[in-house]
Design a protein around this motif. Structure first.
Motif, short mmCIF file in Angstrom:
data_model
loop_
_atom_site.label_atom_id
_atom_site.label_comp_id
_atom_site.label_asym_id
_atom_site.label_seq_id
_atom_site.Cartn_x
_atom_site.Cartn_y
_atom_site.Cartn_z
N PRO A 188 -15.37 20.82 76.64
CA PRO A 188 -16.43 19.84 76.88
C PRO A 188 -15.89 18.43 76.68
CG PRO A 188 -16.67 20.76 74.68
CD PRO A 188 -15.52 21.49 75.34
N ALA A 189 -16.70 17.44 77.03
CA ALA A 189 -16.26 16.04 76.94
C ALA A 189 -16.07 15.57 75.51
CB ALA A 189 -17.28 15.14 77.64
N THR A 190 -16.54 16.35 74.55
CA THR A 190 -16.39 15.98 73.14
C THR A 190 -15.11 16.55 72.54
OG1 THR A 190 -17.77 17.88 72.57
CG2 THR A 190 -18.86 15.74 72.75
N SER A 191 -14.30 17.22 73.34
CA SER A 191 -13.08 17.84 72.82
C SER A 191 -12.04 16.79 72.43
CB SER A 191 -12.46 18.76 73.89
OG SER A 191 -13.32 19.79 74.25
N SER A 192 -11.28 17.13 71.40
CA SER A 192 -10.09 16.34 71.04
C SER A 192 -8.90 16.89 71.82
CB SER A 192 -9.81 16.45 69.55
OG SER A 192 -9.43 17.78 69.21
N ALA A 193 -7.79 16.17 71.79
CA ALA A 193 -6.58 16.67 72.43
C ALA A 193 -6.14 17.98 71.80
CB ALA A 193 -5.46 15.64 72.34
N ALA A 194 -6.30 18.10 70.48
CA ALA A 194 -5.95 19.35 69.80
C ALA A 194 -6.82 20.50 70.29
CB ALA A 194 -6.08 19.18 68.29
N ASP A 195 -8.11 20.24 70.48
CA ASP A 195 -9.00 21.27 71.02
C ASP A 195 -8.54 21.73 72.39
OD1 ASP A 195 -10.71 21.01 68.80
OD2 ASP A 195 -11.97 19.52 69.81
N LEU A 196 -8.18 20.78 73.24
CA LEU A 196 -7.75 21.10 74.59
C LEU A 196 -6.45 21.90 74.58
CD1 LEU A 196 -8.53 17.67 76.31
CD2 LEU A 196 -9.88 19.78 76.48
N ARG A 197 -5.52 21.50 73.70
CA ARG A 197 -4.25 22.25 73.60
C ARG A 197 -4.52 23.69 73.19
NH1 ARG A 197 -2.55 17.47 70.56
NH2 ARG A 197 -1.39 16.09 71.95
N ALA A 198 -5.43 23.88 72.23
CA ALA A 198 -5.73 25.23 71.75
C ALA A 198 -6.35 26.06 72.87
CB ALA A 198 -6.67 25.17 70.54
N GLU A 199 -7.22 25.44 73.66
CA GLU A 199 -7.86 26.17 74.74
C GLU A 199 -6.86 26.53 75.83
OE1 GLU A 199 -11.90 25.85 77.51
OE2 GLU A 199 -11.49 24.35 75.96
N LEU A 200 -5.96 25.62 76.13
CA LEU A 200 -4.92 25.90 77.12
C LEU A 200 -4.00 27.03 76.64
CD1 LEU A 200 -3.96 22.28 78.22
CD2 LEU A 200 -5.08 24.01 79.63
N ALA A 201 -3.67 27.00 75.36
CA ALA A 201 -2.82 28.05 74.81
C ALA A 201 -3.49 29.41 74.91
CB ALA A 201 -2.46 27.74 73.36
N ALA A 202 -4.81 29.43 74.64
CA ALA A 202 -5.54 30.71 74.73
C ALA A 202 -5.57 31.21 76.16
CB ALA A 202 -6.95 30.52 74.18
N LEU A 203 -5.71 30.32 77.12
CA LEU A 203 -5.74 30.73 78.53
C LEU A 203 -4.38 31.28 78.98
CD1 LEU A 203 -7.84 27.82 80.06
CD2 LEU A 203 -8.50 30.23 79.96
N ARG A 204 -3.32 30.71 78.42
CA ARG A 204 -1.98 31.19 78.77
C ARG A 204 -1.73 32.58 78.18
NH1 ARG A 204 -0.20 26.01 76.58
NH2 ARG A 204 -0.16 24.43 78.24
N GLY A 205 -2.54 32.92 77.15
CA GLY A 205 -2.38 34.23 76.53
C GLY A 205 -1.27 34.24 75.51
#
Length: 205
Positions: A188-205
């Motif tokens: 969401p628009a309230t995400s921090s860069a750390a949040d985004l990195r964690a989400e990307l890492a989860a998507l990569r598996g």
């Protein structure tokens, strides 16, 4: 290389709130972020700021949830109320800046364009805004003015907006990552860069 698409609108307050996280993320090794301009205030949605009574309250939420501030000059422009947000003009301004800056600076250009409005209260339909922003980025103001007046740049801006719509984006900001044959929205628009990195890492598996 992880390929991200950032769909923004020059007049979107939540995009302004999101910009620190996206800028930080875009600096990471192994990430490539391409921006596309949106169409928030187009057609019948164009109207003076005074017609959008929700903006001030929405911006207060942006600040409360992201910490991003809005400038005094912007607040004065909002109070005066006559500026008409035009997302097509904002897309053309951004595309002109990109034509001069070249690739690799998309997110930086988004931030500078939005700061012109949300900090300095400038109209993104004013050619003077384009040259002022260009100078602040170390770009040639004359070349930027020429790009802004170039019909090919206008056509490229329209194409970029169409590309954003073709991706199915109907809200701003939207950050998309390629996952297999398609794309997945990240954060969401309230995400921090750390949040985004964690989400990307989860998507990569």
């Amino acid at each position: 290389m992880t390929d991200l698409v950032y769909v923004f609108d020059g007049y979107c307050g939540w995009c302004w709130g999101f910009h620190p996280a996206v800028r930080e993320l875009a600096a990471d090794d192994g990430l490539a972020v391409t921006a596309l301009p949106g169409s928030l205030f187009t057609g019948s949605r164009r109207a003076p700021l005074s017609a959008f009574g929700f903006i001030r309250q929405a911006n207060q939420q942006v600040t409360a949830l992201t910490g991003v501030e809005f400038g005094a000059e912007f607040e004065a422009t909002l109070d005066e109320g006559s500026l008409v947000p035009d997302s097509d003009d904002a897309a053309r301004l951004w595309t002109a800046l990109r034509a001069v800056a070249g690739p690799g600076r998309d997110v930086e250009l988004v931030t500078a364009l939005q700061a012109a409005f949300f900090v300095e209260g400038r109209s993104l339909s004013d050619p003077g805004t384009a040259t002022t922003v260009a100078a602040s980025l170390g770009l040639d103001p004359g070349a930027t003015a020429a790009a802004l007046a170039d019909p090919e740049v206008a056509a490229a801006a329209r194409t970029a907006q169409q590309q954003a719509r073709a991706l199915g984006v109907d809200r701003y900001p939207t950050l998309l990552v390629r996952t297999g044959p398609g794309r997945t929205s990240v954060g969401p628009a309230t995400s921090s860069a750390a949040d985004l990195r964690a989400e990307l890492a989860a998507l990569r598996g």
